[in-house]
Write an enzyme that holds these catalytic residues in place. Structure first.
Site, short mmCIF file in Angstrom:
data_model
loop_
_atom_site.label_atom_id
_atom_site.label_comp_id
_atom_site.label_asym_id
_atom_site.label_seq_id
_atom_site.Cartn_x
_atom_site.Cartn_y
_atom_site.Cartn_z
N CYS A 128 0.81 -1.22 0.00
CA CYS A 128 0.00 0.00 0.00
C CYS A 128 0.85 1.28 0.00
O CYS A 128 0.51 2.26 -0.66
CB CYS A 128 -0.96 -0.01 1.18
SG CYS A 128 -0.21 -0.50 2.73
N HIS A 240 -2.79 6.36 4.61
CA HIS A 240 -1.36 6.53 4.88
C HIS A 240 -0.89 7.88 4.30
O HIS A 240 -1.37 8.32 3.25
CB HIS A 240 -0.54 5.45 4.18
CG HIS A 240 -0.69 4.06 4.75
ND1 HIS A 240 -1.36 3.78 5.91
CD2 HIS A 240 -0.21 2.86 4.31
CE1 HIS A 240 -1.30 2.47 6.16
NE2 HIS A 240 -0.61 1.90 5.19
N1 LIG Z 1 -5.26 -3.40 5.50
C1 LIG Z 1 -4.59 -2.81 4.52
O1 LIG Z 1 -4.52 -1.57 4.44
C2 LIG Z 1 -3.89 -3.62 3.45
C3 LIG Z 1 -3.35 -2.94 2.38
C4 LIG Z 1 -2.70 -3.66 1.37
C5 LIG Z 1 -2.63 -5.03 1.47
N2 LIG Z 1 -3.16 -5.68 2.54
C6 LIG Z 1 -3.03 -7.14 2.56
O2 LIG Z 1 -4.32 -7.72 2.40
C7 LIG Z 1 -4.41 -8.93 3.15
C8 LIG Z 1 -5.59 -8.83 4.11
O3 LIG Z 1 -5.39 -7.72 4.95
P1 LIG Z 1 -6.55 -7.13 5.89
O4 LIG Z 1 -6.03 -5.86 6.39
O5 LIG Z 1 -7.86 -7.18 5.19
O6 LIG Z 1 -6.52 -8.21 7.09
P2 LIG Z 1 -7.67 -8.62 8.09
O7 LIG Z 1 -8.61 -7.50 8.33
O8 LIG Z 1 -6.97 -9.22 9.24
O9 LIG Z 1 -8.45 -9.78 7.30
C9 LIG Z 1 -7.86 -11.01 6.99
C10 LIG Z 1 -8.82 -11.83 6.15
O10 LIG Z 1 -8.18 -13.04 5.76
C11 LIG Z 1 -9.04 -14.13 6.04
N3 LIG Z 1 -8.28 -15.34 6.28
C12 LIG Z 1 -7.26 -15.53 7.15
N4 LIG Z 1 -6.82 -16.80 7.09
C13 LIG Z 1 -7.58 -17.43 6.16
C14 LIG Z 1 -7.64 -18.76 5.66
N5 LIG Z 1 -6.82 -19.72 6.06
N6 LIG Z 1 -8.56 -19.04 4.71
C15 LIG Z 1 -9.41 -18.10 4.26
N7 LIG Z 1 -9.42 -16.82 4.70
C16 LIG Z 1 -8.51 -16.50 5.65
C17 LIG Z 1 -9.78 -13.69 7.27
O11 LIG Z 1 -10.94 -14.47 7.40
P3 LIG Z 1 -11.50 -14.90 8.85
O12 LIG Z 1 -12.33 -13.76 9.35
O13 LIG Z 1 -12.29 -16.13 8.54
O14 LIG Z 1 -10.31 -15.16 9.71
C18 LIG Z 1 -10.08 -12.23 6.93
O15 LIG Z 1 -11.19 -12.16 6.06
C19 LIG Z 1 -3.05 -9.09 3.84
O16 LIG Z 1 -2.23 -9.92 3.03
C20 LIG Z 1 -2.51 -7.69 3.89
O17 LIG Z 1 -1.11 -7.65 3.93
C21 LIG Z 1 -3.80 -5.00 3.54
#
Ligand SMILES: NC(=O)c1ccc[n+]([C@@H]2O[C@H](COP(=O)([O-])OP(=O)(O)OC[C@H]3O[C@@H](n4cnc5c(N)ncnc54)[C@H](OP(=O)(O)O)[C@@H]3O)[C@@H](O)[C@H]2O)c1
Length: 336
Positions: A128, A240
């Site tokens: 990001c 950010h």
């Molecule tokens: N937040 C940001 O600003 C941002 C920006 C760029 C990239 N990212 C990337 O995007 C990804 C998600 O980030 P996030 O911020 O959305 O995290 P988050 O809010 O913690 O959400 C994680 C998601 O992944 C799912 N998950 C985890 N383990 C899983 C599995 N084994 N099988 C299926 N689903 C699973 C979770 O589902 P459950 O609810 O079932 O656990 C939840 O829906 C990460 O790789 C992160 O680095 C995030």
């Protein structure tokens, strides 16, 4: 168009639902996936209810055209084959595949054509912090080659996911009540603090987040540009910010840089210091563009420039960028 969202319950997954709805992304069917924790949960999309399915190694992705995946790196690695084996394009938000030679790393304003060459059916969405920086840098690169960049980031809590946002709110509530704040998502209490530590430290003293900015920028821009970053977590909920210093091959005037930003795709110029106009995360949250302001000549180098950018990292830094990649593929007829 049959679309899947993997990680639907997460901060990015929820943003996918909003972005796809707001942009009227053409879609016949939508399938939501999560782990056993969120399986069975119900989300509304375009007035219809969808139940989250548990992600498993089966044929659930048969017939899916695009899978937006945001469930962390280990899930992406484990399920890439399951997701892509029937021909779905996997647009992955994790860092798992970004630097692999056979996986394009794409920001549609900068290198959309790279998305067309994807031997493994995977397209990676950059980090990001990198996305917002390269959207801005691309405008300057068109004027003169950028040799090096120094950048300090001010990264919102939501960059670490939905539970990190909840933890920041809880910490303020706990402190108000005189209680000891819960510290689980970050190395230290984030409320009333900032933490110069995003992702893990590497051998050279930089964190992985900082090295992502170095490596990913070079891959996206197809450039020998060098980036030295300091990434800092701040108690902002969303969007950010980045203080950026660039050195170009020839000296650039403020006027030409301002014009370049004003005309750049995906950029909004907000730079009027006399009227206190400059980008701030509070006001940029939920917006699509990269906001640029505080443009000025560097006082120590005639070829140097300083500016300030802010962008919503859940939107342009994640869900929106991925949807824009899919929109580009649709526009050029490159989804089966
Ligand atoms: N937040 C940001 O600003 C941002 C920006 C760029 C990239 N990212 C990337 O995007 C990804 C998600 O980030 P996030 O911020 O959305 O995290 P988050 O809010 O913690 O959400 C994680 C998601 O992944 C799912 N998950 C985890 N383990 C899983 C599995 N084994 N099988 C299926 N689903 C699973 C979770 O589902 P459950 O609810 O079932 O656990 C939840 O829906 C990460 O790789 C992160 O680095 C995030």
């Amino acid at each position: 168009m049959n679309v899947a969202i993997v990680g639907a319950s997460g901060a990015v997954g929820q943003e996918f639902l909003r972005v796809l709805e707001q942009r009227s992304f053409p879609m016949d069917n939508l399938v939501l996936f999560g782990s056993s924790r969120s399986a069975g949960r119900e989300y509304m999309f375009r007035g219809k209810s969808y139940i989250v399915k548990e992600l498993k190694h089966n044929d659930d992705f048969k017939g899916i055209d695009v899978a937006f995946v945001s469930a962390g790196g280990s899930t992406s690695v484990e399920f890439a084959e399951t997701i892509t084996k029937h021909g779905a394009v996997m647009i992955d938000n994790s860092s798992a595949f970004r630097m692999e030679n056979d996986v394009p790393l794409v920001v549609p304003e900068v290198n959309p054509e790279d998305a067309l060459n994807r031997p493994r059916g995977i397209i990676a969405n950059p980090n990001c912090t990198t996305i917002q920086m390269v959207v801005a840098l691309n405008a300057i690169e068109k004027l003169s080659h950028i040799k090096r960049v120094h950048v300090a980031t001010y990264q919102a809590a939501s960059g670490a996911g939905a539970t990190a946002m909840a933890e920041l709110i809880k910490q303020y509530e706990q402190i108000q009540k005189g209680e000891e704040p819960t510290v689980e998502k970050f190395a230290y209490q984030l409320a009333y603090n900032l933490i110069p530590h995003v992702d893990v430290f590497t051998d050279n003293g930089y964190t992985k987040e900082e090295m992502k900015m170095y490596n990913e920028t070079r891959k996206i821009m197809h450039s020998d540009i060098e980036v030295s970053a300091t990434c800092v977590r701040v108690p902002v909920m969303r969007a950010h910010s980045e203080a950026t210093w660039v050195e170009t091959e020839r000296p650039l005037s403020i006027e030409e840089v301002r014009n370049a930003f004003a005309g750049a795709e995906g950029v909004i110029l907000q730079d009027n210091p006399s009227k206190k106009e400059y980008p701030m995360p509070l006001f940029v949250a939920d917006h699509d563009e990269v906001y640029v302001g505080r443009i000025r000549k560097d006082l120590t180098n005639p070829n140097g420039l300083s500016f300030w950018t802010v962008s919503d990292q859940i939107r342009k830094g994640a869900a929106l960028n991925a949807v824009q990649i899919a929109e580009y593929l649709l526009k050029v007829g490159n989804i089966r």
